[in-house]
Each structure stands twice: as structure tokens, then as C-alpha cells.
Write an enzyme that holds these catalytic residues in place. Structure first.
Site, PDB file in Angstrom:
ATOM      1  N   SER A   1       0.842  -1.186   0.000  1.00 56.27           N
ATOM      2  CA  SER A   1       0.000   0.000   0.000  1.00 56.27           C
ATOM      3  C   SER A   1       0.880   1.238   0.000  1.00 56.27           C
ATOM      4  O   SER A   1       1.948   1.254   0.618  1.00 56.27           O
ATOM      5  CB  SER A   1      -0.911   0.000   1.234  1.00 56.27           C
ATOM      6  N   ASP A   2       0.422   2.257  -0.708  1.00 56.22           N
ATOM      7  CA  ASP A   2       1.142   3.530  -0.715  1.00 56.22           C
ATOM      8  C   ASP A   2       0.117   4.647  -0.809  1.00 56.22           C
ATOM      9  O   ASP A   2      -0.926   4.493  -1.453  1.00 56.22           O
ATOM     10  CB  ASP A   2       2.109   3.610  -1.899  1.00 56.22           C
ATOM     11  N   GLN A   3       0.418   5.761  -0.164  1.00 58.17           N
ATOM     12  CA  GLN A   3      -0.547   6.860  -0.111  1.00 58.17           C
ATOM     13  C   GLN A   3       0.132   8.198  -0.343  1.00 58.17           C
ATOM     14  O   GLN A   3       1.291   8.397   0.039  1.00 58.17           O
ATOM     15  CB  GLN A   3      -1.226   6.887   1.257  1.00 58.17           C
TER      16      GLN A   3
END
Length: 196
Positions: free
Chosen positions: A69-71
Site C-alpha cells: 500500500s502507498d498513499q
């Protein structure tokens, strides 16, 4: 079905979120370059990095489902990273005052045995109210959200900075969209809630 569930992250926020699904998992930090590519859109960047984080652990966990996951936070055309310092956090909140910040969270579930994966980008919007300088200062001193993109913790006092929030999955704002992740895991054969 792969037996091991791996969270490709060193983030305490993502780890805490994943425990909500009450599934056994391990965490490992992927070693990747998280720099933005030239002319890469924010959406493309978080999708690429989510996949790269999961793929980076595939050799180490050859029979696993790996979650990457990356934000990032987007204000107008600008990507807001983690502020890291009090001054940077103050600048981010001053810039966000009275405006809408969009959070884009890339989510990848990779089956390291087959190399098949599911990949999505989940948007979530936060509308800040008009913030006074003293409010910003008081908030930062109390919560010190220097490791959070956008300079706030919505699960804490940061919620008081908003007029409204808009999106399908409130956990996306914290960094791991559990509604989408649960759907991805069910597609892979996981029963959620689990009987285990």
C-alpha cells in the site's frame, strides 16, 4: 490458497488497521526507492509503489499473499508528503485551510506463488475548515502528526480540523483501505470475518 499473509510495510498505522480483520499476518519492510518518476501522476505513483512494495517481498515469501500500500495527499497540483518537522506541518495545514485535499491510496494484493495480483487506487477527500494560526499551532503541539501525509491524524484530534470528509472507505485515509482489502482477500478465498 497461500498460507501466509504478509503486510509489506513498516507503518504502525497500517499494522494496526490490518489487525482489525483478525487474520494472522506478518510484517516486513520492503526495500524500494519511493521517489516519484518524472511526469508521473499521483495516481500512477501510488499504484506503482503499492505493487513494487508487494513485489519486493515475493522472493522472501514465495507462497504468500502480500499486501502493498502507498498513499499520497494531493492539494491542487501539489503532492503533500510527510512533513517530518513542525514547520513543514504548519505550512501544510496553512495551505490546506479552507480547501479540499484528496488522498490517493494504492492497494495491491499479490499472490507470490502465481505472481497474479489485484491493484486499485482508492480516493478519499477531506475538506478543511478555515483554520486560524493558533488552532494549527495548538493542534500540532498536541498531536505531533509529523509522520502523516497532510499533517493530521483523522483517527485522533485531527478530525476537528475538517468541515466534511467524502469517500467510500474511511480507513483509506489512514493508509490501508480495509473494505477493498477484505474484498480482495475474499476473492483469494479468505473468509472474513474468519472462523479461525
Amino acid at each position: 490458497m497461500p498460507t501466509t499473509l504478509v503486510l509489506a510495510s513498516s507503518s504502525s498505522y497500517r499494522r494496526e488497521l490490518l489487525t482489525r480483520l483478525q487474520l494472522p499476518f506478518v510484517t516486513a519492510a520492503p526495500d524500494i526507492d519511493e521517489s516519484r518518476l518524472a511526469d508521473e501522476s499521483a495516481q500512477a505513483m501510488v499504484a506503482r509503489l503499492a505493487w513494487q512494495k508487494a513485489a519486493a517481498l515475493a522472493t522472501q515469501y514465495p507462497q504468500a499473499l502480500i499486501i502493498g500500500s502507498d498513499q499520497c495527499a494531493v492539494l491542487g497540483e501539489q503532492i503533500l508528503g510527510k512533513p517530518l518537522t513542525h514547520e513543514q506541518a504548519r505550512q501544510q495545514l496553512q495551505a490546506s485551510s479552507g480547501r479540499i485535499v484528496e488522498f490517493l491510496t494504492g492497494l495491491c494484493l499479490l499472490d507470490s506463488q502465481t505472481q497474479s495480483f489485484q491493484l486499485e487506487v482508492i480516493p478519499f477527500q477531506v475538506e478543511f475548515r478555515e483554520l486560524q494560526a493558533a488552532e494549527i499551532e495548538n493542534y500540532l503541539l498536541r498531536e505531533q502528526p509529523y509522520d502523516c501525509a497532510g499533517s493530521f491524524k483523522s483517527e485522533g484530534l485531527g478530525i476537528s480540523l475538517f468541515n466534511r470528509m467524502h469517500g467510500d472507505d474511511p480507513t483509506a485515509l489512514i493508509g490501508l483501505p480495509l473494505i477493498r482489502l477484505a474484498a480482495m482477500l475474499r476473492k483469494q478465498g479468505y473468509l472474513i470475518p474468519s472462523a479461525v
